[in-house]
Design an enzyme around this catalytic site. Structure first.
Site, short mmCIF file in Angstrom:
data_model
loop_
_atom_site.label_atom_id
_atom_site.label_comp_id
_atom_site.label_asym_id
_atom_site.label_seq_id
_atom_site.Cartn_x
_atom_site.Cartn_y
_atom_site.Cartn_z
N HIS A 179 74.11 77.74 13.64
CA HIS A 179 74.44 77.86 14.89
C HIS A 179 73.82 78.92 15.61
CE1 HIS A 179 77.73 77.61 18.03
NE2 HIS A 179 77.63 78.81 17.91
N SER A 186 74.09 71.91 19.30
CA SER A 186 75.46 71.76 18.21
C SER A 186 75.04 70.71 17.49
CB SER A 186 76.68 71.42 19.08
OG SER A 186 77.67 71.06 18.54
N GLN A 189 89.46 81.75 17.60
CA GLN A 189 89.35 82.67 18.63
C GLN A 189 90.57 82.38 19.58
OE1 GLN A 189 86.97 80.70 17.91
NE2 GLN A 189 85.05 81.79 18.17
N TYR A 233 69.27 78.15 15.11
CA TYR A 233 68.74 76.74 15.35
C TYR A 233 67.66 76.30 14.40
CZ TYR A 233 70.91 77.07 19.71
OH TYR A 233 72.01 77.10 20.82
N GLU A 241 76.87 75.50 27.22
CA GLU A 241 77.07 75.95 25.88
C GLU A 241 78.22 74.91 25.43
OE1 GLU A 241 75.90 80.41 24.81
OE2 GLU A 241 78.09 79.70 25.00
N SER A 242 78.34 74.75 23.90
CA SER A 242 79.31 74.06 23.46
C SER A 242 80.30 74.81 22.69
CB SER A 242 78.84 73.02 22.27
OG SER A 242 77.85 73.48 21.39
N HIS A 243 81.47 74.22 22.39
CA HIS A 243 82.56 74.86 21.38
C HIS A 243 83.12 73.87 20.83
CE1 HIS A 243 84.84 78.80 21.31
NE2 HIS A 243 83.55 79.20 21.01
N ASN A 252 71.67 74.76 24.60
CA ASN A 252 72.46 75.22 23.47
C ASN A 252 72.30 73.79 22.46
OD1 ASN A 252 75.93 74.89 22.40
ND2 ASN A 252 74.49 76.84 22.09
N GLN A 257 87.18 87.96 21.33
CA GLN A 257 86.81 87.51 22.72
C GLN A 257 86.73 88.76 23.69
OE1 GLN A 257 85.95 84.05 23.35
NE2 GLN A 257 85.54 84.75 21.14
N GLU A 306 84.84 87.61 15.79
CA GLU A 306 84.39 87.31 17.11
C GLU A 306 85.71 87.16 18.14
OE1 GLU A 306 83.50 82.97 15.86
OE2 GLU A 306 81.45 83.68 15.29
#
Lengths: 225, 770, 82
Positions: free
Chosen positions: B65, B562, B268, B68, B109-111, B560, B342, B340
Site C-alpha cells: 500500500h 489498490s 479509522q 507500490y 485515491e481508494s479506500h 493511486n 484522522q 492512523e
C-alpha cells in the site's frame, strides 16, 4: 449598508452569503468569538455545520459571544436573517419559534425547491409578491420544521409564516409545509432553503434569492429615510 | 495548551538507550507482512535486526500500500509531463495550469478495504484523506467525485455497503463544505466481497501558493496539527490494505464475516468538523507564510508522513512521541508512530514562527504541538521522552524498498463466471430498453446524488446528470469540467482495449461539456499481482493507460494503486478508474446532456461501431465475457471528440451526450428524460453498416440499438449547425426532438415508449435506498 | 442523561428501526424511540437540570432523564453502579 455574516467553526456557506450580500451592499465576516458586531446594519447567520451539528444542529453555536450580541441586536429591532444552519441557531436561541428536526426521510437532501411567498410584507420579502413562487436550492438533513399545534396556529394567525414549500416540494416533512418563519416583531427571519445560492441562474437555477437581500436593503434604507 | 518553543537543542545526538524490549524475530516480521528476504534486506540496511518500533515502521512503509512494490516499475512508464503540468506525481496531489495564475490540484485515491469492513467510516475517511491531500499542497478543495463499485444489488450486502458508503461520503463531504459534483456507480458480481470506493478531489490555488512537502532546514521545528492521536487504524496500511479480505483457504462462508468482525477495531473514524477547522487553519497558515512545508497524515500515519517529508528534502527528522498529543492512555511508541488517527497534518516551521503557528491553531480550535525537529543526517529517529527508541536511515525506509517485476501470463481460461441472466430471451426491444433503464448500472443516480451537497461554494454550473461532466465556474468567466470514469467488465474482457476505452470515455465526457482535458489522475484497482493472470491484466492496463494518455496528449499527474482486491470467490474485474480535469473558455456555454427544443435535429457523431459482446445488454442476457474487444480507431475517436468539443464551445449545439452503457437507444432515452422532450428517430443502413451487419440479420437491430463501443456522440441542435458539424466529422442524421414519446424506427419495426414509461424505469435506483 | 424525542413527535429513526427488526426475525417489538446518551463526571449534581435545560436537550422537542451513577473512585476499580 453593511451586512455582517457570522462565521462559526464549521460554517460552510458564509462565503456564499457574503457574495450574495455584496450584490446589494457591503458585507464582512464576523468571528463567532468576538462580541462586537462591528456596527453592521443587518446580521446573516449562514448555512453549514457549525460545531459539526454535534449534540443538535445549532445547539452550541447559539452560545457564541457573537450570538449574545445578536440576541441584543434583535431585541433592539435589528434585522437578522438565518439560513439553514442559521435558522437552526435562531430556533435554539429562541429568537424564532419551533425547532428543526431530522428530515422525514432521515437523509440529507439537496434539491431545487419552489417556495410560495405567503407574507410579502416583511423586511425580508418586500421585493417579493405574495402568492408568487421562488425557485431556491435546499440542502439539509435537519430541516423538518416543528412546533406545538398551539404555536403553529399562533404563527399562522400572526402572519409569521413567510414562505411555504409549494405542493410536492416539501421533502423534509415540515409542519404545514412551512419553509420560513419570522418572529412576532418581524425583524428576525429564518428559512431552510438557501437564497444566497440563487443569485445567478447559471449556478443557482434562478436569481430569485437575491430578492431576500434586496428587501433587507430597502427596509434599512427606508428606516433611515 | 501553552505553546512551547522547540527545545531540542542538545549537544550532539542523544545517546542510544539499551532497549528493555526483546528484538523481534523473523517470524514477527512475517506476521507483519514482510517476506523473509525483505526482512533480511532491511536488517542489512539497519546494520542490525530492527527493534519493535523500527520493525513496525518498516513493515508499513515496505507494504504494498505504501511502497507500490508490484506496481512502481509499471507506473514509471506512464506519461507525466506536459505544458500544463505544474506539479507531477510524487507530491500530495498533482496540479495543472488553468491560465491566469490559477492552478487546479487534483488526485484520486481508494479506500477499498476499510470500506468493505465499515462502509460509512471507510468512505468518509476516504473523502477526508483525499481532501487533505489537496489542501496539503496549498489549494482550497472545491469539489469531490466518487467512483463506487459493489456486488449485485439483489444481495443485501451490496445494498448495505452502498447505503453506508453514500451516507459516509455525504456526511463527510457535506460537513466540510466541499460539494460532491459527480461520480459513477456500478454493480457487478466480482465486487461482492471487495467493493471499490475511489474518491477524487480538486482544489484551486494561485500558482505561487502551491507548497511542497519536502522538509528543509536543519534545526527547524516539526509541528503536528489537528486531532489527537489514538489507536485508529493500527496496522491499517499493512494489515488491511495489502491483504486479501476473508483470509486464505480457511475463509468460506461463515469464516469470512467473523474475520471481518475482528478487523472492525482497526477502522479509522473520521471527524469532518475537525477537518474543516484543520483545512481553514492550514490555508491561513500558508497564506501567512508561516510554513516551510506541509504534509498530510494518511496511511501509516506519522511514519509515512515524516519519512516522506525527510526523503524528499534529503534531510533527517527526530520525533519525540511523548510530545504527540494523545487521546488514549498508555500508547506505546510504535503505536503513536503508526496510528492512523484522522485529521492530522505535519508541517515544518522555522523556530521563530513556532509560537505564531500554535497561536493560530488555538484560534481555530485545533491541536498544535511541536513534536520534533529537522536534522541534516538523513536518519529518522524516534524518541520516547528523550530516550532513543528507533533509528533508521530515511532512504532505506522510503526509497530502498525492493520493487518487484510481475510475472504476467494471459489466463488460459475465463477468470470470471458469466453474469446471471435477468432478461427473458423473448423480450422485445422495447422491453429490453426498459430493462436497461431500470438496471442498476444505468438507472438515474438521483437518489444517490441528492444526498450530496452539489452547490456549496457557489461554483457549480452543471450539477449531476445535467451534463456528461460536472462543470465549475472560474473567476475569469471560464470553467472547469471534471469527470471520473472507470470500467471493470470491459477491461476484464480485454485489459488493453478496455482500458483505452475507459480513458477515451473520460475525455469524451469532458468534450461533451465543452472542455479540453489538461491532466488526468488514475486509480488502479486489481486483484493479487502475485498471480500471473492478474499481473497480465495489470501490465496490459497500464500499457493501455499510457498509450491512450499519450495519444490524447493528457499527462497523468498523480494517482493511486489498490491491489490484492480478491476474496473467497476470486478477484475483482481489473478496474482502472480515470479522473480528468479540463478547461472551457466560456462557462455559460457549458454543454448539456438533455434535448432542449422541439424541432432540433438529432444526429450521431463519430466513428461509433457498436458491438454487443461485453455490453450491458449482453450482461442482462447472461452472456459470458468475450475474449477480447473489437479494435478501435483511436485517432478517429479523438478527432470526433475535438469536433464535438468545438461545436459545444461555439454554442452550436443544444445538447451533446457520450454514448456509453446501453448503447444508442439508452443514450436517446437519457437525452429525452433529461430534457423532458420526446424524439422521433430512424436508424438506417449507415448504422447497420457500423455494426458490421445487414439490416435483415437477426442480431442487427439489437446491435444497432444497444451495441456499445467508443467514439459515439448523440448531439442535437438546429439543422444548420449539424450540417456544419457534419463537414468536419462523420455525422449520421437520426431524427428530430419533439413530442411526449421516444420513437425509434429501424428495419421495418418500431419501438415506442412514452416519457412516463421511460422515466418510471429510469427512477428505479431509489428502491435501493430504503 | 438519556435524551429522547418527545412523545407525539415523528421519530423517523425510531420508525426505521421498528421496521427493520421484524425483517430480521424479531417480532413483538413496538414503540421504538432513538435518542441520545450523554455521560459525564461532575462535581455538583445540582447543576444537572440546568445543563439539560440549557444545552444538552432541547426541551421543546425532547424529554430527558437523569441517572446519577455512583461516585467513581480514583484508586482502583471504576465504582460505576447501575
Amino acid at each position: 449598508m453593511k451586512f455582517g455574516v457570522l462565521q462559526f467553526p464549521g460554517s460552510c456557506d458564509e462565503v456564499d452569503a457574503l457574495q450574495a450580500a455584496r450584490r446589494v451592499g457591503d458585507a464582512e465576516l464576523l468571528w463567532h468569538g468576538d462580541e462586537s458586531l462591528q456596527g453592521v446594519d443587518a446580521i446573516v447567520i449562514p448555512g453549514g455545520f457549525s460545531y459539526g451539528d454535534y449534540l443538535r444542529a445549532g445547539a452550541i453555536a447559539r452560545f457564541a459571544p457573537a450570538m449574545e450580541s445578536v440576541i441584543a441586536f434583535a431585541a433592539d429591532g435589528g434585522l437578522v436573517l438565518g439560513i439553514c444552519n442559521g435558522f437552526q441557531v435562531l430556533c435554539e436561541a429562541r429568537l424564532l419559534p419551533g425547532a428543526l428536526l431530522v428530515n422525514a426521510n432521515r437523509r440529507f437532501t439537496c434539491r431545487q425547491v419552489e417556495l410560495e411567498v405567503v407574507n410579502g410584507d416583511t423586511p425580508f420579502t418586500r421585493a417579493c409578491t405574495a402568492g408568487t413562487r421562488l425557485s431556491i436550492p435546499a440542502k439539509h438533513s435537519w430541516g423538518r420544521f416543528h412546533a406545538e399545534q398551539r404555536t403553529l396556529q399562533a404563527i399562522e394567525d400572526g402572519g409569521q409564516v413567510v414562505l411555504r414549500y409549494a405542493p410536492g416540494h416539501n421533502f423534509n416533512g415540515s409542519a404545514r409545509d412551512i419553509a420560513g418563519v419570522c418572529n412576532e416583531r418581524g425583524n428576525v427571519f429564518g428559512l431552510m432553503p438557501h437564497p444566497e445560492h440563487a443569485i445567478d441562474e447559471l449556478t443557482g437555477g434562478s436569481a430569485d434569492g437575491i430578492k431576500i437581500f434586496e428587501s433587507m436593503r430597502t427596509a434599512l434604507e427606508g428606516a433611515r429615510a | 495548551m501553552h505553546p512551547q518553543p522547540p527545545s531540542f537543542d542538545r549537544p550532539g545526538a542523544p545517546a542510544p538507550q539499551p532497549s528493555a524490549e526483546p528484538i523481534p524475530t523473523v517470524e514477527d516480521a512475517l506476521a507483519l507482512g514482510l517476506t523473509r528476504s525483505e526482512y533480511e534486506l532491511l536488517c542489512e540496511k539497519q546494520g542490525a535486526p530492527p527493534n519493535a518500533v523500527e520493525l513496525a515502521m518498516y513493515s508499513l512503509l515496505w507494504s504494498e500500500h505504501c511502497a507500490y512494490k508490484h506496481s512502481k516499475k509499471l507506473l514509471r512508464t506512464l506519461p507525466t509531463q506536459g505544458e500544463h503540468v505544474v506539479m507531477g506525481p510524487g507530491e500530495n496531489a498533482g496540479a495543472v495550469d488553468l491560465g491566469g495564475d490559477l492552478v487546479c490540484a487534483f488526485k484520486v485515491e481508494s479506500h477499498n478495504h476499510p470500506s468493505a469492513v465499515e462502509p460509512f467510516q471507510g468512505a468518509a475517511t476516504g473523502v477526508g484523506g483525499i481532501v487533505r491531500d489537496i489542501f496539503a499542497i496549498g489549494a482550497r478543495p472545491i469539489a469531490v467525485l466518487d467512483s463506487l463499485r459493489f456486488g449485485e444489488p439483489s444481495g443485501a450486502r451490496a445494498r448495505y455497503l452502498l447505503d453506508g458508503a453514500v451516507s459516509g461520503i455525504a456526511h463527510y463531504g457535506n460537513s466540510i463544505g466541499v460539494p460532491t459534483v459527480g461520480g459513477e456507480l456500478y454493480f457487478e458480481a466480482p465486487y461482492e466481497h471487495n467493493c471499490l470506493i475511489n474518491a477524487m478531489a480538486l482544489g484551486l490555488a494561485r500558482r505561487g501558493d502551491l507548497v511542497r512537502s519536502a522538509a528543509a532546514g536543519a534545526g527547524n521545528a516539526l509541528v503536528l496539527l489537528g486531532a489527537a492521536t489514538g489507536r485508529d487504524g493500527i496496522g491499517g496500511a499493512s494489515v488491511l490494505a495489502s491483504s486479501e479480505l476473508g483470509g486464505g483457504a480457511a475463509a468460506q462462508g461463515e469464516a469470512a464475516p467473523e474475520h471481518d468482525q475482528d478487523m472492525r477495531p482497526t477502522v479509522q473514524v473520521g471527524d469532518p468538523f475537525e477537518e474543516k477547522k484543520l483545512l481553514e487553519c492550514s490555508l491561513e497558515l500558508l497564506r501567512s507564510g508561516l510554513l516551510v512545508s506541509l504534509q498530510d497524515l494518511g496511511a501509516a500515519g506519522l511514519t509515512s508522513a515524516a519519512a516522506e517529508m525527510a526523503a524528499k528534502g534529503r534531510v533527517g527528522l527526530e520525533i519525540d512521541v511523548a510530545r504527540v498529543p494523545r487521546r488514549e492512555p498508555g500508547m506505546a511508541a510504535w503505536e503513536v508512530m503508526v496510528s492512523e488517527s484522522q485529521e492530522r497534518m505535519l508541517c515544518v516551521v522555522e523556530p521563530a514562527d513556532a509560537l505564531a503557528v500554535l497561536a493560530l491553531c488555538e484560534r481555530w480550535e485545533i491541536g498544535g504541538a511541536v513534536i520534533g525537529r529537522v536534522t541534516d543526517d538523513g536518519r529518522l529517529r524516534v524518541l520516547a521522552q528523550g530516550a532513543l527508541v528507533g533509528d533508521m536511515p530515511v532512504s532505506a525506509l522510503v526509497d530502498e524498498c525492493p520493487l518487484y517485476d510481475l510475472d504476467p501470463r494471459r489466463p488460459p481460461a475465463p477468470l470470471y463466471p458469466p453474469p446471471r441472466a435477468t432478461l427473458a430471451a423473448e423480450a422485445t426491444p422495447a422491453a429490453a430498453l426498459l430493462a436497461l433503464l431500470r438496471s442498476a448500472n444505468i438507472s438515474s443516480r438521483r437518489p444517490l446524488y441528492e444526498q450530496y451537497d452539489a452547490i456549496v461554494q457557489s461554483r457549480t454550473v452543471r450539477r449531476p446528470e445535467q451534463a456528461d461532466a460536472a462543470v465549475l465556474a472560474l473567476p475569469d468567466g471560464g470553467g472547469m469540467a471534471v469527470s471520473i470514469d472507470g470500467n471493470g467488465r470491459r477491461v476484464a474482457a480485454d485489459p488493453y482495449r478496455g482500458t483505452v476505452e475507459a480513458v477515451l470515455e473520460c475525455a469524451a465526457n469532458l468534450a461533451c461539456a465543452g472542455a479540453q482535458p489538461l491532466g488526468a489522475t488514475n486509480n488502479l484497482n486489481f486483484g493479487s499481482p502475485e498471480k500471473a493472470s492478474i499481473a497480465w491484466q495489470l501490465g496490459e492496463s497500464v500499457r493501455a493507460l499510457g498509450d491512450a494518455c499519450r495519444a490524447l496528449g493528457v499527462p497523468i499527474v498523480g494517482g493511486n494503486v489498490s491491489l490484492y482486491n480478491e476474496g473467497p470467490t476470486g478477484p475483482i474485474y481489473p478496474t482502472p478508474v480515470i479522473g480528468m480535469v479540463g478547461r472551457l473558455p466560456d462557462v455559460r456555454r457549458a454543454g448539456r446532456l438533455g434535448f432542449q427544443r422541439s424541432g432540433d435535429e438529432i444526429a450521431l457523431v463519430g466513428p461509433f461501431a457498436p458491438a454487443l459482446p461485453a455490453s450491458e445488454l449482453a450482461k442482462l442476457r447472461g452472456e459470458p465475457l468475450p475474449d477480447g474487444l473489437a479494435a478501435l480507431e483511436l485517432e478517429a475517436v479523438i478527432a470526433a471528440q475535438a469536433a464535438v468539443r468545438e461545436a459545444v464551445r461555439a454554442n452550436a449545439l443544444a445538447s451533446a451526450h457520450d454514448i456509453a452503457e446501453g448503447g444508442l437507444a439508452v443514450a436517446l432515452a437519457e437525452c429525452c428524460l433529461s430534457g423532458h422532450l420526446g424524439a422521433q428517430v430512424e436508424l438506417g443502413d449507415e448504422l447497420f453498416a457500423r455494426c458490421g451487419t445487414q439490416p435483415g440479420e437477426p442480431s442487427a437491430s439489437w446491435c444497432a440499438l444497444f451495441g456499445e463501443g467508443p467514439g459515439g456522440f448523440l448531439v442535437s441542435g438546429p439543422a444548420q449547425a449539424l450540417s456544419e458539424l457534419g463537414r468536419c466529422t462523420s455525422l449520421v442524421r437520426l431524427g428530430t426532438v419533439g413530442g411526449g414519446e421516444l420513437r425509434i424506427a429501424l428495419a421495418g419495426t418500431r419501438l415506442s415508449l412514452s416519457l412516463d414509461e421511460l422515466g418510471n424505469a429510469h427512477a428505479s435506483l431509489g428502491e435501493l435506498f430504503a | 442523561m438519556l435524551i429522547r424525542p418527545k412523545a407525539g413527535i415523528l421519530d423517523p429513526q425510531g420508525v426505521a428501526v421498528e421496521r427493520a427488526l421484524p425483517a430480521l426475525g424479531f417480532s413483538g417489538v413496538a414503540n421504538v424511540n432513538v435518542g441520545r446518551l450523554v455521560e459525564l463526571d461532575l462535581e455538583d449534581p445540582e447543576q444537572l437540570q440546568a445543563m439539560c435545560e440549557k444545552l444538552l436537550a432541547n426541551p421543546l422537542v425532547e424529554d430527558y432523564e437523569v441517572q446519577l451513577l455512583e461516585e467513581s473512585g480514583h484508586a482502583g476499580g471504576n465504582g460505576r453502579g447501575s
